[in-house]
Design an enzyme around this catalytic site. Structure first.
Site, short mmCIF file in Angstrom:
data_model
loop_
_atom_site.label_atom_id
_atom_site.label_comp_id
_atom_site.label_asym_id
_atom_site.label_seq_id
_atom_site.Cartn_x
_atom_site.Cartn_y
_atom_site.Cartn_z
N VAL B 14 0.77 -1.00 0.02
CA VAL B 14 -0.04 0.34 0.13
C VAL B 14 0.84 1.60 0.02
CG1 VAL B 14 -1.73 1.23 1.04
CG2 VAL B 14 -1.99 -0.94 1.21
N ALA B 33 -7.38 19.41 -4.06
CA ALA B 33 -6.42 20.03 -3.04
C ALA B 33 -6.31 21.08 -3.40
CB ALA B 33 -5.83 19.37 -2.64
N ARG B 45 12.39 -0.16 7.00
CA ARG B 45 12.90 -1.27 7.29
C ARG B 45 14.74 -1.82 6.16
NH1 ARG B 45 9.82 -6.21 9.99
NH2 ARG B 45 8.24 -5.04 7.90
N LYS B 105 -7.24 -1.97 9.92
CA LYS B 105 -8.28 -1.81 10.56
C LYS B 105 -8.19 -2.40 12.00
CE LYS B 105 -7.07 -4.19 7.05
NZ LYS B 105 -6.64 -3.38 5.40
N GLY B 134 -10.73 -0.91 1.12
CA GLY B 134 -10.24 -0.95 0.95
C GLY B 134 -10.22 0.76 -0.03
N ILE B 136 -13.50 1.99 -1.73
CA ILE B 136 -13.93 1.90 -1.66
C ILE B 136 -14.79 3.39 -0.77
CG2 ILE B 136 -17.16 1.56 -1.26
CD1 ILE B 136 -16.28 -1.75 -2.15
N GLY B 187 -1.55 -15.19 -4.39
CA GLY B 187 -1.22 -14.15 -3.49
C GLY B 187 -3.19 -13.66 -3.02
N GLU B 190 -2.74 -14.97 2.24
CA GLU B 190 -1.19 -15.08 3.13
C GLU B 190 -1.58 -17.04 3.55
OE1 GLU B 190 -0.55 -11.40 5.19
OE2 GLU B 190 -2.17 -10.71 4.43
N LYS B 205 -12.68 -4.66 10.11
CA LYS B 205 -13.34 -3.22 9.29
C LYS B 205 -14.99 -3.00 9.92
CE LYS B 205 -10.73 -5.44 5.63
NZ LYS B 205 -10.47 -6.12 4.71
#
Lengths: 440, 440
Positions: B14, B33, B45, B105, B134, B136, B187, B190, B205
């Site tokens: 993300v 904006a 990291r 979340k 996500g 929406i 994918g 997980e 959520k």
């Protein structure tokens, strides 16, 4: 904090709904907004009817100027519809420094640029969630929810009357005129249904969404508008057999023609694959499908009309304005999503230049070589055929339908090909042409 | 106006998506904006990986404290996930007077009350559109779009992994374990899929949506959470034959039990009528169905995960904050939709007290009177049967499935009846019980 005072112009279906919902949920709304929202004055033609609707604390007047001029009123809600008087009143309210909420799509599609400029100049807000798709918060989604995106297209079922008629035609196999009469009896269509059935109402709403999606001025005059009044039951049936539903779709999309960017802005009956979610939006419901580069496809579904669904959007605007009334104009969301000095002048494409797929129905004489003639004309025009539907004709039938779905081509190209097809001696009458969008 | 400076903590899927979209659409976003949004620092990291993603103008650090303490950074975007470190960093950022955007979340479902209180105290915003569904804009819809309404219920497909698995199980008739392995290979799931398949992610959520819909604190600990790992292919098939699809639904709803208001908060596999739009949300897509008193039913559909859809929501939050950063806190939207001093303490109902319909599958010995025994137990418990599915058993079959759909009843009531059914000598093993919502 003292309640924010609101003046209502018009107490028809939506006006009464707005009053009712504010009364019923006033406490809950105040808990959200942080301040009570109070309708202190309504302007109506029929005061007796108004008295039966609103409580004693609301002043009822017949002169709307008393609302737009009242010093205590901070927000004017315009719900009379139409363009001339509404425009005048909205501009007066703005000039008097009042914020405006309107559900009037015609007004904004035709005079939005003038109205938003005046509001910008004066530092007030004009909010219009209720003008598009009734209770669905689609303006907020496009203008605030998708700000990260380059929006590619917006395609919507944004007129409940026509969607109801099309759903009934398909469901019951009835023709347009019969269903229209039923819709009028049920109150889904007005006595003069022209605005709905000829696509004008949808085009008003689409014009507004187009401006917000792409950062262009409202340009209703450049919209292509085609309604459903000529749609035949037989084409709905053939479409169904090919895996498609016919919907009155408002479509606005970025396109590049000969290397130049343009924007499609068009309302017309459209074949959509049945498996798409939006193809399954039935009855008087509305839905808007947005394609954008980061989020991909997203869809917004709900009631597109009616007293309380529309009131839901009017009041959401009232809450937004209540929150931002004391803020600097720079803290507010621009009326058309983009900052007023950051709009673009990308042109609306003439209909001839749009590209889409087509459903063609050709009524032909049952003779050898007909199909060869048709397909030759399309091949010469470099139009690929995606599917053909030709039922075995009844014995001794002298005429029959040939239905074809084409791949994408430019509108002027298909029109040229259709003109040639109609000149064939074996072709009877006019070719039926309905646009097709895969929406993938 | 100078760009607003943003610090990013975490540059995973993300984070990288957020950087990419801001780069690609930066100009368009600025035009909306009114001010450029600039990622000036990222904490990661692995600095080598970060260097490959972000441009030269971005400072890369390994200590996230440098981001939350940096004097020029106005907005901190937390995208590391997990609860402990994230909570610490978010609270530090708030204490330093920085606005926060998070897609986390779990953090908000568990520590939201503490975080929002701290933000309120400090006068900063914590935005979290990306934490639910996500791309929406459902937080915005619930919190701003539907402010006029008394919200009755929210029901959502809010976990793409499980929806993908359920779609594949139904489509291909495969069992859970097989599809899970495919989903992991693709994918969509997980390596440790527990959070997704056991419903925990969906419950996080749902907890957030529940707070916003009803004006209650986040109360993850009181959510009922049941995943899909025990779901069998045979039940998906029977449901299909009865006109239903099984979805992992997060449901939160107002209810009155013994005259006292309560709120249902539950995640579990649910039968939904196939004809509902939300039943046709397939693959990894998400959708949220909201029932509210003025607007009626509305539905929001789109991609619930992935780099750019989630980034779309992160950036929408950045734009909102950019607009309101200089406004008085009173001009902003409350974190949980209701003003902080206007929340209610309506209790979350224990699962025993919720009311819904049920799908029951009973595996029985093929003997006379079995059906009579089953229906007698249900009748004694005042549970009405809505539909029964019992296929003619294969010749000589000694055992068979009886499937029943019940009308609405209280959960403890059905559980008592099931206990009695399982004691019947003719019943083999445990009764399969799946909740059913008509969503009408």
């Amino acid at each position: 904090m003292k309640p924010i005072k609101v003046g209502l112009i018009g107490l028809g279906v939506v006006g009464a709904g707005t009053y009712t919902v504010l009364q019923r949920n006033g406490e809950e709304i105040r808990r959200r907004a942080g301040r009570a929202i109070e309708i202190s004055m309504v302007a109506v033609r029929n005061t007796a009817r108004a008295e039966a609707i609103v409580g004693a604390g609301v002043e009822i007047v017949t002169d709307a100027n008393l609302v737009v001029n009242h010093p205590d009123i901070e927000i004017v809600v315009e719900l009379i519809g139409g363009c001339d008087t509404a425009r005048e009143l909205v501009l007066k309210a703005i000039a008097n420094g009042k914020h405006v909420v309107t559900a009037n799509k015609a007004l904004l599609a035709l005079h939005g640029n003038e109205i938003f400029a005046a509001a910008q100049e004066k530092g007030v807000m004009v909010a219009f969630e209720a003008a598009v798709a009734g209770g669905i918060p689609i303006i907020k989604a496009l203008r605030e929810g998708l700000t990260a995106n380059r929006i590619e297209s917006v395609a919507g079922i944004i007129n409940g009357t026509t969607n109801f008629i099309l759903s009934e035609m398909r469901d019951k196999g009835l023709d347009f005129e019969t269903v229209l009469k039923q819709a009028q009896a049920l109150g889904y269509a007005e006595a003069d249904p022209t605005f709905d059935i000829e696509g004008i109402d949808a085009a008003h709403k689409l014009t507004i969404m187009s401006a917000i999606a792409f950062g262009i001025p409202v340009q209703f005059g450049k919209a292509y508008v085609e309604g459903i009044s000529k749609l035949q039951a037989v084409d709905i049936r053939y479409a169904e057999q090919l895996g498609y539903r016919i919907k009155l779709l408002g479509i606005t999309r970025r396109a590049v023609v000969n290397g130049v960017e343009g924007i499609e802005l068009r309302v017309h009956p459209t074949l959509i694959p049945t498996k798409r979610l939006i193809a399954n939006v039935e009855g008087a419901m509305n839905a808007v499908l947005v394609q954008a580069d980061a989020v991909g496809a997203s869809l917004y579904y709900g009631k597109g009309a009616g007293a309380e669904p529309t009131a839901s959007s009017v009041i959401a605007d009232l809450v937004d304005i209540t929150r931002l009334a004391t803020a600097d104009p720079g803290n507010r969301v621009p009326h058309l999503a983009f900052q007023p000095n950051q709009m673009t002048d990308v042109a609306i494409l003439p209909m001839d230049e749009i590209t889409t797929s087509y459903y063609l129905r050709v009524y032909v004489k049952n003779r050898l070589g007909v199909m060869a003639d048709l397909t030759r004309i399309l091949a010469d025009a470099r139009i690929s055929i995606d599917a053909v539907l030709q039922k075995e004709p009844a014995e001794n039938a002298t005429r029959l339908d040939i239905v074809m779905l084409t791949h994408q081509t430019q509108e002027k190209n298909i029109n040229d090909a259709i003109a040639k097809i109609e000149q064939l001696a074996t072709v009877v009458g006019q070719v039926v042409r309905i646009r097709l969008e895969s929406l993938s």
